[in-house]
Write a protein that holds these residues in place. Sequence first.
Motif, short mmCIF file in Angstrom:
data_model
loop_
_atom_site.label_atom_id
_atom_site.label_comp_id
_atom_site.label_asym_id
_atom_site.label_seq_id
_atom_site.Cartn_x
_atom_site.Cartn_y
_atom_site.Cartn_z
N PRO A 74 0.83 -1.22 0.00
CA PRO A 74 0.00 0.00 0.00
C PRO A 74 0.86 1.26 0.00
CG PRO A 74 0.02 -0.99 2.18
CD PRO A 74 0.77 -1.93 1.29
N ASN A 75 0.45 2.23 -0.81
CA ASN A 75 1.14 3.51 -0.87
C ASN A 75 0.13 4.64 -0.70
OD1 ASN A 75 4.21 3.33 -2.19
ND2 ASN A 75 2.93 1.58 -2.64
N ARG A 76 0.56 5.70 -0.06
CA ARG A 76 -0.25 6.90 0.08
C ARG A 76 0.56 8.09 -0.44
NH1 ARG A 76 -0.30 10.42 4.40
NH2 ARG A 76 0.82 8.85 5.63
N VAL A 77 -0.07 8.90 -1.27
CA VAL A 77 0.62 10.04 -1.88
C VAL A 77 -0.17 11.30 -1.60
CG1 VAL A 77 1.57 10.98 -4.01
CG2 VAL A 77 1.37 8.50 -3.73
N GLU A 78 0.51 12.36 -1.20
CA GLU A 78 -0.17 13.63 -0.94
C GLU A 78 0.80 14.80 -1.13
OE1 GLU A 78 -0.11 14.45 3.73
OE2 GLU A 78 -1.24 12.62 3.22
N GLY A 79 0.25 15.91 -1.57
CA GLY A 79 1.07 17.10 -1.78
C GLY A 79 0.70 17.82 -3.06
N SER A 80 1.69 18.45 -3.68
CA SER A 80 1.43 19.27 -4.87
C SER A 80 2.50 19.06 -5.92
CB SER A 80 1.36 20.75 -4.50
OG SER A 80 2.60 21.20 -3.99
N MET A 81 2.12 19.29 -7.17
CA MET A 81 3.05 19.28 -8.30
C MET A 81 2.87 20.60 -9.05
SD MET A 81 2.68 15.42 -9.90
CE MET A 81 1.00 15.67 -10.47
N SER A 82 3.98 21.17 -9.54
CA SER A 82 3.91 22.46 -10.21
C SER A 82 4.67 22.43 -11.53
CB SER A 82 4.50 23.57 -9.33
OG SER A 82 3.76 23.71 -8.13
N MET A 83 4.10 23.14 -12.51
CA MET A 83 4.74 23.26 -13.82
C MET A 83 4.83 24.73 -14.20
SD MET A 83 3.44 21.96 -17.60
CE MET A 83 1.96 22.97 -17.51
N GLU A 84 5.94 25.12 -14.82
CA GLU A 84 6.10 26.48 -15.34
C GLU A 84 6.35 26.42 -16.84
OE1 GLU A 84 9.07 30.39 -15.16
OE2 GLU A 84 9.59 28.56 -14.06
N ARG A 85 5.64 27.26 -17.59
CA ARG A 85 5.92 27.49 -18.99
C ARG A 85 6.36 28.94 -19.15
NH1 ARG A 85 0.76 24.68 -22.11
NH2 ARG A 85 1.42 22.49 -21.82
N LYS A 86 7.56 29.09 -19.66
CA LYS A 86 8.10 30.43 -19.90
C LYS A 86 7.91 30.74 -21.38
CE LYS A 86 12.35 33.13 -19.24
NZ LYS A 86 13.78 33.07 -18.81
N LEU A 87 6.99 31.67 -21.68
CA LEU A 87 6.60 31.91 -23.06
C LEU A 87 6.95 33.32 -23.51
CD1 LEU A 87 3.05 30.25 -23.08
CD2 LEU A 87 5.24 29.25 -23.78
N ASP A 88 7.47 33.40 -24.73
CA ASP A 88 7.73 34.67 -25.39
C ASP A 88 6.48 35.05 -26.17
OD1 ASP A 88 8.53 36.77 -27.04
OD2 ASP A 88 10.49 35.91 -27.50
N THR A 89 5.82 36.12 -25.77
CA THR A 89 4.55 36.51 -26.40
C THR A 89 4.72 37.00 -27.83
OG1 THR A 89 4.74 38.75 -25.46
CG2 THR A 89 3.52 37.11 -24.18
N LEU A 90 5.97 37.21 -28.26
CA LEU A 90 6.23 37.65 -29.63
C LEU A 90 6.35 36.48 -30.60
CD1 LEU A 90 8.87 40.46 -28.90
CD2 LEU A 90 6.39 40.67 -29.09
N LYS A 91 6.31 35.26 -30.08
CA LYS A 91 6.45 34.06 -30.91
C LYS A 91 5.22 33.17 -30.74
CE LYS A 91 11.48 33.91 -30.27
NZ LYS A 91 12.61 33.08 -29.79
N PRO A 92 4.92 32.32 -31.72
CA PRO A 92 3.82 31.38 -31.57
C PRO A 92 4.07 30.43 -30.40
CG PRO A 92 4.48 31.53 -33.86
CD PRO A 92 5.51 32.25 -33.07
N GLU A 93 3.05 30.15 -29.62
CA GLU A 93 3.20 29.28 -28.47
C GLU A 93 3.70 27.89 -28.85
OE1 GLU A 93 0.23 28.68 -24.92
OE2 GLU A 93 -0.19 27.14 -26.44
N ARG A 94 3.19 27.35 -29.97
CA ARG A 94 3.53 25.97 -30.35
C ARG A 94 5.01 25.80 -30.68
NH1 ARG A 94 0.55 28.04 -34.70
NH2 ARG A 94 1.73 28.27 -36.63
N ASP A 95 5.72 26.91 -30.97
CA ASP A 95 7.14 26.83 -31.29
C ASP A 95 8.01 26.82 -30.03
OD1 ASP A 95 6.49 26.84 -33.96
OD2 ASP A 95 6.84 28.99 -34.21
N GLN A 96 7.37 26.92 -28.86
CA GLN A 96 8.14 27.05 -27.62
C GLN A 96 7.89 25.93 -26.61
OE1 GLN A 96 8.13 31.30 -26.13
NE2 GLN A 96 6.51 31.52 -27.66
N ILE A 97 6.81 25.17 -26.82
CA ILE A 97 6.49 24.13 -25.85
C ILE A 97 7.44 22.96 -26.01
CG2 ILE A 97 4.72 22.53 -25.06
CD1 ILE A 97 4.07 25.44 -24.49
N GLN A 98 8.20 22.69 -24.96
CA GLN A 98 9.08 21.52 -24.92
C GLN A 98 9.09 21.00 -23.49
OE1 GLN A 98 12.95 22.06 -26.56
NE2 GLN A 98 12.20 22.83 -28.51
N TRP A 99 9.04 19.65 -23.36
CA TRP A 99 9.04 19.05 -22.02
C TRP A 99 9.51 17.62 -22.10
CZ3 TRP A 99 5.26 15.15 -21.67
CH2 TRP A 99 4.27 15.19 -22.67
#
Length: 324
Positions: A299-324
Amino acid sequence: MKNYIVYFLMSGLLLTNAACNDEWEDEVYYQNIALKAVINSEGVTNIYIPYEGNGEFVYQLPVIVGGSQINESNLDIQIEVDKDTLKDLNTERYKLREDLYYQELPQANYELPSAICHIPAGEWQGLYDIKFKFSGLDLRHKWVLPLTIVDTDAYDPNPRENYRKALLRVMPYNDYSGTYSATNMKIYIGDDKYSMAMDKRNLFVMSENRCFFYAGNISEELIDREKYKIALTFNEDGTITAESVDPNNKMNFEVIGQPTYTTRVMEDATYPYIEHHYTTINMKYRYNDISTYEDYAIPNRVEGSMSMERKLDTLKPERDQIQW
């Protein structure tokens, strides 16, 4: 005697320079055709495609004319699907681990509007349209569209295999998918008071507002990983509906309380055209590890939070910057 020595040295130097110059000219002026699809450490090229509401998106693959001289011809570059290269990659990289193999994207889930990419005279690059169709596609698998330049008398494909071929790993994304920092998501085994954590967790797209990830500290390369997939549906009111992807729920997944998420956008302190997009998930759940021991579930119990940041240049299309 000294004059003879000087003569031979000068002759050798001239011959060396001539040879170097000829080689340099061959490399710089020789023109060939390549696909711009830089491979990663896994041997494929990840292409990040927004998951649109209608499930379709047109991706443009760059086709490049090499060399430093101006392209003086109208070129029609023939491109076709290359099944053999994908088979070779799977065999060489994963051997007998067929569960890790990349899957060839089904023909129903893409369309090549044209068999050629036209590059006009005077241009050094063309864009080859590929329409991807996600309807009915099980996005839990690793899908790849393998392409190659066809040999003809009209042009010379780049002799290097990684330049004339493209193994496009289709990576759809939505507002919530990507790599999350999971150090604040604590994992407890049984009644143990001491916790452990994963550095990161990947959320993979299932639909426009739905993703999945692997429970607890389950490896993404575990043979039995299909049993541990958790689907998250992000509701408009900030709540999350979490459930086991496995219809039999063999891991005995159970949500504790109500999972929630928050999103916020912050302007960069230095560069006003840069935006920081943050997504934070808060949840508690239980599951059983049914893989470590054959006859005993841990048995396992998991609790807490996960966070993601996307740093986007508003002068460029979003789809050209998404990488993960």
